[in-house]
Design an enzyme around this catalytic site. Structure first.
Site, PDB file in Angstrom:
ATOM      1  N   ASP A  22       0.823  -1.200   0.000  1.00  0.00           N
ATOM      2  CA  ASP A  22       0.000   0.000   0.000  1.00  0.00           C
ATOM      3  C   ASP A  22       0.863   1.257   0.000  1.00  0.00           C
ATOM      4  O   ASP A  22       0.690   2.150  -0.835  1.00  0.00           O
ATOM      5  CB  ASP A  22      -0.924   0.005   1.227  1.00  0.00           C
ATOM      6  CG  ASP A  22      -1.793  -1.234   1.300  1.00  0.00           C
ATOM      7  OD1 ASP A  22      -2.413  -1.555   0.273  1.00  0.00           O
ATOM      8  OD2 ASP A  22      -1.837  -1.878   2.357  1.00  0.00           O
ATOM      9  N   TYR A 199       5.067 -14.687  -0.005  1.00  0.00           N
ATOM     10  CA  TYR A 199       4.474 -14.954   1.305  1.00  0.00           C
ATOM     11  C   TYR A 199       5.084 -16.276   1.796  1.00  0.00           C
ATOM     12  O   TYR A 199       6.287 -16.361   1.965  1.00  0.00           O
ATOM     13  CB  TYR A 199       2.947 -14.987   1.187  1.00  0.00           C
ATOM     14  CG  TYR A 199       2.378 -13.684   0.644  1.00  0.00           C
ATOM     15  CD1 TYR A 199       2.444 -12.512   1.401  1.00  0.00           C
ATOM     16  CD2 TYR A 199       1.788 -13.623  -0.623  1.00  0.00           C
ATOM     17  CE1 TYR A 199       1.936 -11.321   0.914  1.00  0.00           C
ATOM     18  CE2 TYR A 199       1.278 -12.428  -1.122  1.00  0.00           C
ATOM     19  CZ  TYR A 199       1.354 -11.281  -0.351  1.00  0.00           C
ATOM     20  OH  TYR A 199       0.872 -10.095  -0.841  1.00  0.00           O
ATOM     21  N   GLN A 262      13.354   1.811  -2.931  1.00  0.00           N
ATOM     22  CA  GLN A 262      12.637   1.330  -4.103  1.00  0.00           C
ATOM     23  C   GLN A 262      13.534   1.244  -5.335  1.00  0.00           C
ATOM     24  O   GLN A 262      13.442   0.279  -6.099  1.00  0.00           O
ATOM     25  CB  GLN A 262      11.427   2.223  -4.378  1.00  0.00           C
ATOM     26  CG  GLN A 262      10.288   2.005  -3.400  1.00  0.00           C
ATOM     27  CD  GLN A 262       9.051   2.805  -3.744  1.00  0.00           C
ATOM     28  OE1 GLN A 262       9.131   3.915  -4.265  1.00  0.00           O
ATOM     29  NE2 GLN A 262       7.882   2.257  -3.447  1.00  0.00           N
ATOM     30  N   ARG A 278       5.337 -10.581  -5.293  1.00  0.00           N
ATOM     31  CA  ARG A 278       4.045 -10.753  -4.649  1.00  0.00           C
ATOM     32  C   ARG A 278       3.319  -9.404  -4.643  1.00  0.00           C
ATOM     33  O   ARG A 278       3.922  -8.342  -4.800  1.00  0.00           O
ATOM     34  CB  ARG A 278       4.207 -11.263  -3.212  1.00  0.00           C
ATOM     35  CG  ARG A 278       4.671 -10.191  -2.239  1.00  0.00           C
ATOM     36  CD  ARG A 278       4.843 -10.715  -0.818  1.00  0.00           C
ATOM     37  NE  ARG A 278       4.964  -9.619   0.130  1.00  0.00           N
ATOM     38  CZ  ARG A 278       5.645  -9.653   1.258  1.00  0.00           C
ATOM     39  NH1 ARG A 278       6.294 -10.759   1.586  1.00  0.00           N
ATOM     40  NH2 ARG A 278       5.684  -8.617   2.079  1.00  0.00           N
ATOM     41  N   GLY A 279       2.001  -9.457  -4.436  1.00  0.00           N
ATOM     42  CA  GLY A 279       1.240  -8.228  -4.303  1.00  0.00           C
ATOM     43  C   GLY A 279       1.159  -7.454  -5.605  1.00  0.00           C
ATOM     44  O   GLY A 279       1.210  -8.015  -6.695  1.00  0.00           O
ATOM     45  N   GLU A 280       1.050  -6.136  -5.488  1.00  0.00           N
ATOM     46  CA  GLU A 280       0.801  -5.284  -6.646  1.00  0.00           C
ATOM     47  C   GLU A 280       2.043  -4.529  -7.105  1.00  0.00           C
ATOM     48  O   GLU A 280       2.410  -4.591  -8.277  1.00  0.00           O
ATOM     49  CB  GLU A 280      -0.311  -4.286  -6.307  1.00  0.00           C
ATOM     50  CG  GLU A 280      -0.637  -3.302  -7.416  1.00  0.00           C
ATOM     51  CD  GLU A 280      -1.851  -2.451  -7.099  1.00  0.00           C
ATOM     52  OE1 GLU A 280      -1.873  -1.282  -7.520  1.00  0.00           O
ATOM     53  OE2 GLU A 280      -2.791  -2.952  -6.449  1.00  0.00           O
ATOM     54  N   ASP A 281       2.694  -3.819  -6.194  1.00  0.00           N
ATOM     55  CA  ASP A 281       3.804  -2.961  -6.596  1.00  0.00           C
ATOM     56  C   ASP A 281       4.934  -3.763  -7.218  1.00  0.00           C
ATOM     57  O   ASP A 281       5.446  -3.409  -8.290  1.00  0.00           O
ATOM     58  CB  ASP A 281       4.325  -2.174  -5.384  1.00  0.00           C
ATOM     59  CG  ASP A 281       5.475  -1.254  -5.741  1.00  0.00           C
ATOM     60  OD1 ASP A 281       5.287  -0.369  -6.603  1.00  0.00           O
ATOM     61  OD2 ASP A 281       6.572  -1.419  -5.177  1.00  0.00           O
ATOM     62  N   SER A 282       5.338  -4.862  -6.584  1.00  0.00           N
ATOM     63  CA  SER A 282       6.479  -5.619  -7.100  1.00  0.00           C
ATOM     64  C   SER A 282       6.132  -6.336  -8.401  1.00  0.00           C
ATOM     65  O   SER A 282       7.010  -6.555  -9.244  1.00  0.00           O
ATOM     66  CB  SER A 282       6.994  -6.616  -6.063  1.00  0.00           C
ATOM     67  OG  SER A 282       6.001  -7.564  -5.734  1.00  0.00           O
TER      68      SER A 282
END
Length: 377
Positions: A22, A199, A262, A278-282
Site C-alpha cells: 500500500d 508470502y 525502491q 508478490r502483491g501489486e507494486d512488485s
C-alpha cells in the site's frame, strides 16, 4: 522541462493494511506526481516503511500522519483528493475540504484509486462516477479510477525515464558487487540468479530442493520471505534457524538481503534471470524489468484471488508451463513444481518482454490521472 499540466495540490490518503504494497504504490504515485510539477501531501497511518523505502524523501512530497491536523490557513487547500484502495478519508478532512470549496467556489476532484486487476470488470468500472447522496459531502462526486493492463484502464505507474535507466543498467557489474559484498567469491556465468519476494508458498521447499541441483544464486528479501526460506532449509536439516547473511546448499547459494530503497529493489529485479514477486507494486516493477517472473498473489479466504490470477495470466498470454508454475506456486493445485530448464526460462522471459512492449504503448497511470483531473476541473 515545463510540466504539461498546471501544478495542483494533491492530497493522497493511504492506510497500510498489508506489508509494504500500500505505502509502496502510494509513494511511487506521490513521487511521480511531484516529478510532473504537482504538490503532494501523503496522509498515511503508518509511514515507518518509508525510513528504508525512501530514506531521502522527495522534493514536492510532504508526508503527514493520518490523524494530523488539517492543513493550516496559509497552506494550499486540496485541488485533488485521492483515496487509495478504498480507504475512507477522515471526516475532519472532508469537512475542511467542504469549507474550502465553499470559500473558493470550486470543489476538488475526488478520486478512489482502486486495486490492480486484469479482470473484465476493471474496464467496465474505470472512470465511473459515484455520486454522494448523503452526509456532509452530499452532491459531490467521487470517481473510480482503476489501474490496469489494457488501453481501456488507467494504466500502470511508470517513471518517464524508467526504460532508459533499465537499458543502461550493468547487470554484470551489479552481480559482481553483490558477490563481493556478501563474500561469495566468483559466481560464474552458469549461475541462474533469482530474487524471492513472496508470502509462504507451500511449494517453496520443492523450489529450494530443485535449485540445489543446478548453480543458482537466490536473493531473498527480508521479512516473511527470509523467515520462510530459513524455516524450509533448517527443517530439512533439523537445525535451529541461523542468523547469517548467506547460506550454501549444494549448488544453491542464498543471500539474505536487508531492506532496500525502491530504486535498489528495481535494480535487483533487473539483475536477476527470474523474479518471484508478490502483491501489486512488485508485480508491476517485475513487468518493467522484463525478466521471467512468477506472481504470488495475495490469498483471499473466499478464493477470489484465483480468478484474478487466471485473468492476469490470460492477459499475459502465458505459455502452459508458466500457467502451471503459477498454479502450483499459488497453491491452486497439488501438481509438482517444475523448475524451468533454460529453454523454458527463455520462453517465459520472451513472454514478459512481449507483455512489457504492449504496456509501453499505453499512457502511464500518472499521465492518465493528470489528464482526468484536467478534464473534471
Amino acid at each position: 522541462m515545463t510540466a504539461p499540466f498546471a501544478p495542483l495540490q494533491w492530497d493522497v490518503f493511504c492506510r497500510v493494511i498489508d506489508n509494504f504494497g500500500d505505502i509502496g504504490v502510494c509513494w511511487r504515485l506521490a513521487t511521480q506526481l511531484a516529478g510532473q510539477g504537482q504538490r503532494v501531501r501523503l496522509w498515511v497511518d503508518d509511514a515507518s516503511a518509508l525510513q528504508w523505502m525512501a530514506p531521502h524523501g522527495c522534493p514536492g512530497v510532504q508526508v503527514r500522519a493520518w490523524d494530523a491536523p488539517v492543513p493550516a490557513a496559509h497552506e494550499a487547500p486540496p485541488d485533488v483528493m485521492l483515496e487509495a484502495f478504498g480507504c475512507e478519508i477522515a471526516p475532519d478532512f472532508i469537512a475542511y475540504s467542504i469549507q474550502q470549496a465553499i470559500t473558493r467556489g470550486q470543489k476538488p476532484v475526488w478520486i478512489n484509486l482502486e486495486y490492480l486487476s486484469a479482470e473484465a470488470y476493471v474496464e467496465r468500472n474505470h472512470r465511473l462516477p459515484s455520486p454522494l447522496l448523503t452526509g456532509p459531502a452530499a452532491g459531490w462526486t467521487r470517481w473510480f479510477f482503476y489501474p490496469g493492463f489494457t488501453p481501456a484502464t488507467g494504466g500502470l505507474l511508470r517513471e518517464p525515464d524508467l526504460m532508459a535507466r533499465r537499458e543502461a543498467f550493468d547487470h554484470c557489474g551489479w552481480r559482481a558487487a553483490h558477490a563481493a559484498a556478501f563474500g561469495l567469491g566468483d559466481i560464474g556465468p552458469e549461475h541462474r540468479w533469482m530474487s524471492l519476494f513472496c508470502y509462504e508458498p507451500a511449494a517453496l521447499p520443492a523450489l529450494l530442493g530443485q535449485c540445489q541441483a543446478q548453480p543458482t544464486q537466490l536473493l531473498v528479501t527480508p521479512g516473511r520471505p527470509t523467515a520462510a526460506v530459513q524455516a524450509a532449509l533448517t527443517e530439512d536439516r533439523g537445525e535451529i534457524a541461523p542468523k547469517r547473511l548467506s547460506d550454501k546448499r549444494e549448488q544453491l547459494t542464498v543471500s539474505y538481503l536487508p531492506h532496500r530503497p525502491q530504486a535498489a529493489f528495481d535494480e535487483m529485479l533487473w539483475a536477476c534471470d527470474f523474479n518471484a514477486v508478490r502483491g501489486e507494486d512488485s508485480l508491476v516493477r517485475a513487468l518493467w524489468a522484463g525478466q521471467a517472473l512468477v506472481w504470488h498473489i495475495y490469498p483471499q479466504h473466499d478464493n477470489a484471488h484465483h480468478d484474478k490470477l487466471w485473468a492476469f495470466l490470460d492477459w499475459l498470454q502465458a505459455p502452459a508451463s508458466l500457467r502451471q508454475f503459477h498454479a502450483t506456486w499459488n497453491g491452486l493445485d497439488n501438481a509438482p513444481l517444475q523448475w524451468p530448464d533454460d529453454n523454458t526460462l527463455s520462453e517465459w522471459t520472451a513472454c514478459i518482454a512481449a507483455a512489457r512492449a504492449r504496456l509501453l504503448t499505453q499512457d502511464n497511470l500518472v499521465a492518465q490521472l493528470l489528464g482526468f483531473v484536467a478534464e473534471k476541473r
